[in-house]
Write a protein that holds these residues in place. Structure first.
Motif, PDB file in Angstrom:
ATOM      1  N   PHE A 474      -7.918 -58.696  12.618  1.00 23.79           N
ATOM      2  CA  PHE A 474      -7.140 -58.287  13.800  1.00 23.79           C
ATOM      3  C   PHE A 474      -5.673 -58.027  13.443  1.00 23.79           C
ATOM      4  O   PHE A 474      -5.093 -57.009  13.851  1.00 23.79           O
ATOM      5  N   ILE A 475      -5.057 -58.938  12.700  1.00 25.33           N
ATOM      6  CA  ILE A 475      -3.635 -58.800  12.351  1.00 25.33           C
ATOM      7  C   ILE A 475      -3.400 -57.547  11.512  1.00 25.33           C
ATOM      8  O   ILE A 475      -2.429 -56.806  11.736  1.00 25.33           O
ATOM      9  N   GLU A 476      -4.293 -57.314  10.541  1.00 29.21           N
ATOM     10  CA  GLU A 476      -4.142 -56.121   9.694  1.00 29.21           C
ATOM     11  C   GLU A 476      -4.241 -54.848  10.529  1.00 29.21           C
ATOM     12  O   GLU A 476      -3.460 -53.898  10.323  1.00 29.21           O
ATOM     13  N   TYR A 477      -5.182 -54.810  11.456  1.00 26.54           N
ATOM     14  CA  TYR A 477      -5.353 -53.621  12.299  1.00 26.54           C
ATOM     15  C   TYR A 477      -4.127 -53.414  13.190  1.00 26.54           C
ATOM     16  O   TYR A 477      -3.615 -52.296  13.313  1.00 26.54           O
ATOM     17  N   LEU A 478      -3.660 -54.480  13.836  1.00 26.80           N
ATOM     18  CA  LEU A 478      -2.489 -54.390  14.704  1.00 26.80           C
ATOM     19  C   LEU A 478      -1.266 -53.927  13.919  1.00 26.80           C
ATOM     20  O   LEU A 478      -0.487 -53.082  14.393  1.00 26.80           O
ATOM     21  N   THR A 479      -1.121 -54.464  12.711  1.00 23.47           N
ATOM     22  CA  THR A 479       0.013 -54.057  11.863  1.00 23.47           C
ATOM     23  C   THR A 479      -0.064 -52.577  11.534  1.00 23.47           C
ATOM     24  O   THR A 479       0.953 -51.860  11.579  1.00 23.47           O
ATOM     25  N   ASN A 480      -1.253 -52.079  11.215  1.00 26.18           N
ATOM     26  CA  ASN A 480      -1.414 -50.647  10.913  1.00 26.18           C
ATOM     27  C   ASN A 480      -1.028 -49.774  12.103  1.00 26.18           C
ATOM     28  O   ASN A 480      -0.365 -48.738  11.951  1.00 26.18           O
ATOM     29  N   VAL A 481      -1.456 -50.186  13.296  1.00 25.08           N
ATOM     30  CA  VAL A 481      -1.119 -49.428  14.512  1.00 25.08           C
ATOM     31  C   VAL A 481       0.401 -49.384  14.694  1.00 25.08           C
ATOM     32  O   VAL A 481       0.996 -48.329  14.980  1.00 25.08           O
TER      33      VAL A 481
END
Length: 536
Positions: A474-481
């Motif tokens: 989740f954190i990696e995805y949110l950071t990418n966004v």
């Protein structure tokens, strides 16, 4: 403290050795001595020396023979052999006996000291090893009940993955592939087929659990669960897939003796139900049989195989394939479903080729309907009462085993696919909702808990499927966004880094800069300047 035994028929040698030891090692050594082979053996039996310095030539029993005799009861003693004769035969015999050193007289002081230090070092090493082994054993005795209970809990509630059971088997040293369950039920007394004061008794056996555990293990090589209400579940591993009559009779006798023993030790009454032998992964069925055996009888010990509560199968029926087949369907394991269905249908084809095609038709229909029942239960599908009106006419119109086999496998696989597709559909719905929420709220202080609440699943499950579906947590995805949004905003010359930082959900510009560089390779300032220079 080291116990040192000196064995020599010459008093001057013993006095010299005692003087050297007391001078060099002081109170660290307790010294005893003997002057004949017989006295050496007698002294060793009572003194149990850590170190034995023995002369080969003594009156009566010689030193070599004395060592051989001592080896029977002084298993940890370090032997040092001494002799006035430097003979190869003696040295060879001493080596065979595993002595530490073979030294010749007259012995130099430093030689004696060095040999004793070497022996003491070996003793210290062995003592440390034994101490570590005892410490490990003590820890295992503390941890083992927890691990055993975990295995039984997983089996009974069927909340396990295949690798979990294998891990438990490895840790607990279970090599057998089969087993049976015992249900030990307690109470103040027995009335008919039940025990009185179940709640009060559960409190009592919780307080005496360790005594009960030790008592059960003294009768059976088993794994024991914790107290559940007034019951304790016990797993007995077994190499074979069944018990012979004599073995079952012996088992019941031992269970009766165990119940009497536990009653005497705890002043609590016990009944014991015993289930049938099953593969380890199906032992929940054995436990249910054990409980049903107690319900269907008033005996203090009841074995499921003695009662008419289970279904018997003809000798060649592939009973072992039934449960794994429907488990594979339920789990959405298409490869497993296909493989087991193929094996089962081969058996049906063999029977049908012997002239029993109608039985194959009925069994094919029975299994297809049950597989679809599982699909309805586990796939979230809508049930239609009349949706299968054509099944019976179709079945009756199939006149070859190949046609029936194909129909059977198609229906079983379709049921499995329905479960898979519904799970995927559910997962896709969750992912779409989650991603939409992230895309619309990334500038806010959102967390995994926030998003899991939005999609109405637990944080643990959401985290698991999010990683499986996206390859990122989740954190990696949110950071990418957030980083992708920041890159677009950095292309606007009118926006400051601080404004962009806040617009992307970062409250700390320094953290934003570090995160941006980690993901993009340059700082936000460098990215902005490069875009301005290029004139894009």
């Amino acid at each position: 403290m080291y116990r040192v035994m000196l064995a020599d028929d010459e008093g001057i040698v013993i006095d010299s050795m005692k003087f050297i030891i007391e001078k060099e090692f002081g109170g660290a050594c307790q010294v005893e001595f003997a002057k004949t082979g017989r006295k050496v053996i007698e002294l060793a039996e009572s003194f149990r020396p850590d170190i034995a310095v023995i002369d080969i030539h003594m009156p009566g029993i010689n030193g070599i023979d004395a060592i051989k005799e001592m080896k029977n009861f002084c298993t940890n003693t370090v032997f040092i052999v001494m002799s006035a004769y430097d003979k190869f035969d003696y040295a060879k015999e001493a080596i065979k006996l595993g002595v530490l050193e073979y030294i010749t007289k007259p012995m130099e002081k430093m030689k004696v000291i060095n040999v004793l230090k070497k022996a003491m070092a070996q003793i210290d090493s062995e003592r440390e090893k034994r101490s570590n082994e005892l410490m490990i054993k003590e820890k295992l005795e503390t941890v083992e009940p927890i691990i055993e209970n975990g295995l039984i809990y997983d089996i009974l509630l069927q909340e396990h993955f295949e690798e979990d059971i294998e891990s438990y088997r490895s840790i607990l040293g279970i090599e057998e592939n089969y087993g049976y369950m015992m249900a030990i039920v307690c109470g103040d007394s027995q009335e008919g087929n039940h025990m009185t004061n179940a709640i009060g008794s559960s409190v009592k056996i919780s307080g005496k659990y360790q005594e009960i555990r030790e008592g059960v293990k003294s009768f059976f090589n088993c794994k024991i669960g914790n107290v559940m209400a007034n019951k304790i579940a016990v797993l007995i591993p077994l190499e074979n897939d069944s018990l012979e009559y004599n073995d079952r009779t012996e088992l019941i006798y031992r269970a009766r003796e165990m119940a009497k023993y536990l009653r005497k030790k705890t002043d609590i009454s016990f009944r014991v139900g015993i289930g049938g032998v099953k593969p380890l992964r199906q032992l929940s069925d054995s436990y249910k049989e054990a409980l049903n055996a107690l319900i269907d009888t008033t005996g203090s010990v009841a074995h499921a195989d003695d009662l008419t509560i289970s279904c018997n199968y003809e000798e060649d029926y592939p009973k072992a394939l039934e449960k794994p087949l429907f488990e594979a369907v339920t789990k959405g394991d298409l490869n497993g479903t296909r493989a087991i269905a193929d094996k089962y249908s081969d058996w049906m084809c063999q029977r049908a080729n012997d002239g029993d095609l109608m039985s194959m038709r009925l069994k094919v229909l029975e299994f297809a309907l049950y597989a679809e029942h599982l699909a309805y239960q586990n796939g979230g599908m809508t049930y239609h009462y009349s949706s299968r009106n054509n099944y019976l006419p179709e079945i009756m119109g199939l006149n070859t085993t190949d046609e029936l086999k194909k129909w059977f496998i198609d229906k079983i696989e379709n049921a499995c696919r329905d479960i898979i597709s519904k799970k995927e559909e559910h997962s896709n719905d969750i992912m779409k909702t989650a991603k939409d929420y992230i895309d619309n709220n990334f500038e806010k202080d959102i967390s995994l808990d926030n998003v899991s609440r939005v999609v109405n699943v637990s944080p643990y499950y959401f985290s698991k499927i999010f990683k499986e579906e996206n390859g990122l947590n989740f954190i990696e995805y949110l950071t990418n966004v957030r980083i992708e949004k920041a890159k677009k905003l950095l292309e606007n010359p009118n926006l400051s880094i601080k404004e962009i930082c806040a617009s992307c959900g970062y409250t700390d510009p320094n953290y934003f800069s570090r995160s941006f560089k980690k993901n993009v390779g340059v700082t936000p300032t460098e990215y902005k300047e490069a875009f301005t220079v290029s004139g894009r």
